[in-house]
Design a protein around this motif. Structure first.
Motif, PDB file in Angstrom:
ATOM      1  N   SER A   9      70.524 -38.107  45.297  1.00 32.32           N
ATOM      2  CA  SER A   9      71.220 -37.071  44.622  1.00 32.32           C
ATOM      3  C   SER A   9      70.944 -35.686  45.405  1.00 32.32           C
ATOM      4  CB  SER A   9      71.316 -37.063  43.162  1.00 32.32           C
ATOM      5  OG  SER A   9      70.193 -36.680  42.795  1.00 32.32           O
ATOM      6  N   ILE A  10      71.922 -35.035  45.284  1.00 32.20           N
ATOM      7  CA  ILE A  10      71.670 -33.412  45.677  1.00 32.20           C
ATOM      8  C   ILE A  10      72.361 -32.665  44.793  1.00 32.20           C
ATOM      9  CG2 ILE A  10      71.760 -33.861  48.070  1.00 32.20           C
ATOM     10  CD1 ILE A  10      74.800 -33.311  48.226  1.00 32.20           C
ATOM     11  N   ILE A  34      75.596 -37.119  37.966  1.00 25.69           N
ATOM     12  CA  ILE A  34      74.492 -37.380  36.929  1.00 25.69           C
ATOM     13  C   ILE A  34      74.030 -36.040  36.617  1.00 25.69           C
ATOM     14  CG2 ILE A  34      74.139 -39.954  37.868  1.00 25.69           C
ATOM     15  CD1 ILE A  34      71.618 -38.528  38.755  1.00 25.69           C
ATOM     16  N   GLN A  35      73.480 -36.284  35.096  1.00 24.67           N
ATOM     17  CA  GLN A  35      72.427 -35.277  34.827  1.00 24.67           C
ATOM     18  C   GLN A  35      71.134 -35.272  35.028  1.00 24.67           C
ATOM     19  OE1 GLN A  35      73.723 -32.150  33.303  1.00 24.67           O
ATOM     20  NE2 GLN A  35      75.874 -32.666  33.684  1.00 24.67           N
ATOM     21  N   VAL A  36      70.341 -34.613  35.494  1.00 30.28           N
ATOM     22  CA  VAL A  36      69.171 -34.627  35.587  1.00 30.28           C
ATOM     23  C   VAL A  36      68.533 -33.422  35.095  1.00 30.28           C
ATOM     24  CG1 VAL A  36      66.902 -35.063  36.960  1.00 30.28           C
ATOM     25  CG2 VAL A  36      69.199 -36.094  37.589  1.00 30.28           C
ATOM     26  N   GLY A  48      69.413 -31.604  32.429  1.00 28.30           N
ATOM     27  CA  GLY A  48      70.317 -30.469  31.981  1.00 28.30           C
ATOM     28  C   GLY A  48      71.125 -29.960  33.091  1.00 28.30           C
ATOM     29  N   ARG A  49      70.763 -30.650  34.526  1.00 26.89           N
ATOM     30  CA  ARG A  49      71.543 -30.034  35.646  1.00 26.89           C
ATOM     31  C   ARG A  49      72.267 -31.026  36.196  1.00 26.89           C
ATOM     32  NH1 ARG A  49      69.987 -24.904  36.583  1.00 26.89           N
ATOM     33  NH2 ARG A  49      67.913 -24.220  36.154  1.00 26.89           N
ATOM     34  N   MET A  50      73.484 -30.705  36.897  1.00 26.07           N
ATOM     35  CA  MET A  50      74.275 -31.583  37.395  1.00 26.07           C
ATOM     36  C   MET A  50      73.879 -31.778  38.924  1.00 26.07           C
ATOM     37  SD  MET A  50      78.649 -31.355  38.048  1.00 26.07           S
ATOM     38  CE  MET A  50      78.750 -30.777  36.110  1.00 26.07           C
ATOM     39  N   ARG A  51      74.020 -33.134  39.063  1.00 23.78           N
ATOM     40  CA  ARG A  51      73.559 -33.608  40.400  1.00 23.78           C
ATOM     41  C   ARG A  51      74.339 -34.487  40.926  1.00 23.78           C
ATOM     42  NH1 ARG A  51      68.943 -31.978  42.566  1.00 23.78           N
ATOM     43  NH2 ARG A  51      68.925 -33.585  43.992  1.00 23.78           N
ATOM     44  N   VAL A  52      75.006 -34.423  42.061  1.00 29.73           N
ATOM     45  CA  VAL A  52      76.047 -35.208  42.931  1.00 29.73           C
ATOM     46  C   VAL A  52      75.276 -36.469  43.742  1.00 29.73           C
ATOM     47  CG1 VAL A  52      77.633 -35.280  44.830  1.00 29.73           C
ATOM     48  CG2 VAL A  52      77.410 -33.281  43.423  1.00 29.73           C
TER      49      VAL A  52
END
Length: 137
Positions: free
Chosen positions: A9-10, A38-40, A42-46
């Motif tokens: 993910s990025i 996805i959320q990792v 609390g941060r969104m990742r593509v």
């Protein structure tokens, strides 16, 4: 022996930098649900695989590294400007030819793409147009 992890993910800003986009447009693409996120912590990742799949199926956005978009469609279709270049025509003439010859087309990412098999079938049955590569000097 150390194993190297492959990135799965990025971050959204990282995805935006890959496409040369600013923050607003990057998040706009995410909001359009073009990719799996996805959320990792609390941060969104593509998810990288969904990003690459989206990139291969569209023609509008281009990576800053020069990787051409639309890989899913390049082997079965061509753009009208590509057809124009193939036959040595102006773009407007090529658009007219697509209509007059009733070539099979698809709309991909809001752009007209000519189906290669349709073009080759039409090309074999006509004698007026000659591909640039087949012209004698």
């Amino acid at each position: 022996m150390q194993q190297t992890k492959t990135k799965k993910s990025i971050s959204v800003p990282e995805m935006g930098r890959m496409l040369g986009l600013g923050k607003v447009e990057s998040y706009w693409l995410v909001k359009k649900n073009y990719f799996t996120t996805i959320q990792v912590a609390g941060r969104m990742r593509v998810m990288l695989d969904s990003f690459e799949d989206w990139y291969a199926g569209q023609f509008h956005y281009k990576k800053v590294d020069g990787t051409p978009p639309g890989a899913k469609w390049r082997h079965t279709t061509m753009s009208v400007p590509e057809l124009a270049e193939l036959l040595g025509l102006k773009s407007a003439t090529a658009y007219d030819l697509v209509k007059r010859a009733h070539l099979e087309t698809m709309i991909i990412d809001r752009r007209i793409r000519v189906v290669n098999d349709s073009f080759e079938s039409w090309y074999a049955g006509q004698s007026h147009y000659i591909k640039i590569t087949e012209r004698s000097c």
